[in-house]
Design a protein around this motif. Structure first.
Motif, mmCIF file in Angstrom:
data_model
loop_
_atom_site.group_PDB
_atom_site.id
_atom_site.type_symbol
_atom_site.label_atom_id
_atom_site.label_comp_id
_atom_site.label_asym_id
_atom_site.label_seq_id
_atom_site.Cartn_x
_atom_site.Cartn_y
_atom_site.Cartn_z
ATOM 1 N N SER A 277 0.852 -1.182 0.000
ATOM 2 C CA SER A 277 0.000 0.000 0.000
ATOM 3 C C SER A 277 0.889 1.234 0.000
ATOM 4 C CB SER A 277 -0.916 -0.004 1.227
ATOM 5 O OG SER A 277 -0.137 0.067 2.407
ATOM 6 N N SER A 278 0.301 2.383 -0.161
ATOM 7 C CA SER A 278 1.101 3.596 -0.321
ATOM 8 C C SER A 278 1.985 3.884 0.888
ATOM 9 C CB SER A 278 0.189 4.804 -0.589
ATOM 10 O OG SER A 278 -0.769 4.950 0.449
ATOM 11 N N SER A 279 1.518 3.538 2.078
ATOM 12 C CA SER A 279 2.295 3.813 3.290
ATOM 13 C C SER A 279 3.027 2.583 3.810
ATOM 14 C CB SER A 279 1.370 4.340 4.391
ATOM 15 O OG SER A 279 0.434 3.345 4.768
ATOM 16 N N PHE A 280 2.934 1.469 3.092
ATOM 17 C CA PHE A 280 3.509 0.188 3.491
ATOM 18 C C PHE A 280 2.923 -0.301 4.815
ATOM 19 C CE2 PHE A 280 7.488 -2.172 1.980
ATOM 20 C CZ PHE A 280 6.961 -3.402 2.345
ATOM 21 N N SER A 281 1.687 0.092 5.123
ATOM 22 C CA SER A 281 1.023 -0.452 6.300
ATOM 23 C C SER A 281 0.412 -1.818 6.005
ATOM 24 C CB SER A 281 -0.063 0.506 6.793
ATOM 25 O OG SER A 281 -1.061 0.674 5.807
ATOM 26 N N SER A 282 0.309 -2.156 4.718
ATOM 27 C CA SER A 282 -0.206 -3.459 4.313
ATOM 28 C C SER A 282 0.346 -3.799 2.934
ATOM 29 C CB SER A 282 -1.740 -3.464 4.288
ATOM 30 O OG SER A 282 -2.220 -2.528 3.333
ATOM 31 N N PHE A 283 0.240 -5.064 2.560
ATOM 32 C CA PHE A 283 0.696 -5.473 1.232
ATOM 33 C C PHE A 283 0.040 -6.788 0.836
ATOM 34 C CE2 PHE A 283 3.824 -7.382 4.138
ATOM 35 C CZ PHE A 283 3.871 -8.699 3.704
ATOM 36 N N THR A 284 0.058 -7.062 -0.450
ATOM 37 C CA THR A 284 -0.254 -8.390 -0.961
ATOM 38 C C THR A 284 1.012 -8.908 -1.631
ATOM 39 O OG1 THR A 284 -1.100 -7.483 -3.037
ATOM 40 C CG2 THR A 284 -2.705 -7.916 -1.280
ATOM 41 N N ALA A 285 1.050 -10.202 -1.909
ATOM 42 C CA ALA A 285 2.255 -10.768 -2.517
ATOM 43 C C ALA A 285 1.890 -11.963 -3.377
ATOM 44 C CB ALA A 285 3.257 -11.181 -1.442
ATOM 45 N N GLN A 286 2.717 -12.197 -4.389
ATOM 46 C CA GLN A 286 2.595 -13.375 -5.239
ATOM 47 C C GLN A 286 3.850 -14.221 -5.070
ATOM 48 O OE1 GLN A 286 2.087 -10.086 -6.769
ATOM 49 N NE2 GLN A 286 0.047 -10.403 -5.893
ATOM 50 N N ILE A 287 3.684 -15.534 -5.248
ATOM 51 C CA ILE A 287 4.784 -16.460 -4.988
ATOM 52 C C ILE A 287 5.111 -17.307 -6.217
ATOM 53 C CG2 ILE A 287 3.183 -18.203 -4.076
ATOM 54 C CD1 ILE A 287 5.419 -19.187 -2.263
ATOM 55 N N SER A 288 6.386 -17.592 -6.371
ATOM 56 C CA SER A 288 6.866 -18.596 -7.314
ATOM 57 C C SER A 288 7.760 -19.561 -6.545
ATOM 58 C CB SER A 288 7.669 -17.960 -8.457
ATOM 59 O OG SER A 288 6.850 -17.120 -9.241
ATOM 60 N N VAL A 289 7.666 -20.843 -6.850
ATOM 61 C CA VAL A 289 8.524 -21.856 -6.237
ATOM 62 C C VAL A 289 9.283 -22.567 -7.337
ATOM 63 C CG1 VAL A 289 8.607 -23.996 -4.910
ATOM 64 C CG2 VAL A 289 7.034 -22.178 -4.228
ATOM 65 N N ASP A 290 10.591 -22.550 -7.224
ATOM 66 C CA ASP A 290 11.457 -23.139 -8.256
ATOM 67 C C ASP A 290 11.123 -22.574 -9.628
ATOM 68 O OD1 ASP A 290 12.611 -24.705 -6.262
ATOM 69 O OD2 ASP A 290 11.205 -26.354 -6.586
ATOM 70 N N GLY A 291 10.789 -21.282 -9.658
ATOM 71 C CA GLY A 291 10.508 -20.592 -10.914
ATOM 72 C C GLY A 291 9.093 -20.744 -11.435
ATOM 73 N N ILE A 292 8.236 -21.472 -10.732
ATOM 74 C CA ILE A 292 6.859 -21.713 -11.183
ATOM 75 C C ILE A 292 5.894 -20.936 -10.292
ATOM 76 C CG2 ILE A 292 5.071 -23.457 -11.563
ATOM 77 C CD1 ILE A 292 7.326 -25.491 -11.954
ATOM 78 N N ALA A 293 5.043 -20.111 -10.910
ATOM 79 C CA ALA A 293 4.090 -19.308 -10.146
ATOM 80 C C ALA A 293 3.009 -20.200 -9.544
ATOM 81 C CB ALA A 293 3.454 -18.259 -11.048
ATOM 82 N N LEU A 294 2.714 -19.983 -8.270
ATOM 83 C CA LEU A 294 1.635 -20.707 -7.595
ATOM 84 C C LEU A 294 0.429 -19.771 -7.516
ATOM 85 C CD1 LEU A 294 3.516 -22.515 -4.674
ATOM 86 C CD2 LEU A 294 3.218 -23.213 -7.060
ATOM 87 N N GLU A 295 -0.417 -19.832 -8.536
ATOM 88 C CA GLU A 295 -1.481 -18.845 -8.684
ATOM 89 C C GLU A 295 -2.619 -19.027 -7.687
ATOM 90 O OE1 GLU A 295 -2.662 -19.047 -12.732
ATOM 91 O OE2 GLU A 295 -0.763 -18.223 -13.510
#
Length: 262
Positions: free
Chosen positions: A155-173
């Protein structure tokens, strides 16, 4: 307390076991005795503690992992300004010892800001994501943290965030991550993933799921917080809030005696 509130179980009905990776879970036998089991078909929970907070999260369908990451100066002793400054001076050395934990792109993200305190904040967010992921899966530290790579959207103030992950180069959607600065610069991350991704060598945790193949297209929108800088899903409780009503007078009396002794 969590199992009791969610499933209406008394203490004698609650039986907790652990996966091989030390993830605690309520046994299938205990869950089957709850009249609310249909409301929590894949009930699982996770706990983390560091610095000034102990945090807990529970989920009815998804795997859940939770982690709180505190600044080093909160984890070792009382909070003093000199300790904070000394910790910031030692961060480059600390980053060097942790170089294999983050990927190249993650380190680029950490060091994209010039201020050392902001770099530490970004590192804690990434570390918390990695810990929450392995704790949700059930294998814990047996999973190499360097294998997973995160892309953080704050978020703009870094009070919260979301994140996406990849494992061994593969996205875990089908995995989602939601992070929050819960106070005193502590980051708490919630990881939610499909039950099918559980790592359970003994099989007992997996057997406690009523819908093991549950995998909906999206997660609860209330946790998607980028547009709400002040949003925080946690309920803050004191130790007294967790004391059973029948023991409150005894707790209050003990606390008063302890305070007078100090």
């Amino acid at each position: 307390n969590c199992c009791s509130k969610a499933l209406g179980l008394n203490n004698e009905q609650i039986h907790i076991q652990r996966t091989k990776g030390s993830k605690p879970f309520l046994t299938q036998e205990a869950k089957s005795s709850s009249k609310y089991k249909n409301n929590w078909p894949n009930f699982n929970f996770n706990v983390s503690h560091e610095g000034r907070f102990v945090i807990l999260g529970a989920e009815s369908y998804f795997l859940i992992g939770i982690d709180v990451a505190a600044p080093e100066y909160y984890r070792k002793s009382d909070i003093l300004v000199p300790q904070r400054q000394q910790h910031q001076q030692n961060l480059p050395k600390f980053f060097q010892t942790m170089r294999g934990i983050l990927s190249k792109s993650e380190w680029q993200y950490v060091k994209a800001v010039p201020n050392i305190a902001d770099q530490a904040q970004r590192f804690r967010a990434l570390w918390s994501c990695k810990e929450a992921f392995t704790k949700a899966r059930g294998d814990g530290i047996a999973f190499g943290l360097g294998r997973c790579e995160f892309s953080i959207s704050p978020s703009s103030s870094f009070s919260s965030f979301t994140a996406q992950i990849s494992v061994d180069g593969i996205a875990l959607e089908h995995w989602s991550f939601f992070g929050y600065n819960i106070g005193f610069d502590h980051f708490a991350t919630i990881a939610l993933g499909p039950p099918a991704d559980v790592v359970d060598a003994y099989g007992q945790f997996k057997n406690s799921f009523y819908f093991p193949d549950f995998s909906p297209p999206s997660l609860d929108s209330s946790l998607r917080n980028n547009d709400h800088d002040d949003y925080n899903p946690f309920t803050f409780l004191s130790i007294r809030d967790l004391v059973p009503p029948g023991l409150l007078s005894q707790y209050d009396s003990s606390s008063t005696t302890s305070s007078n002794g100090d």
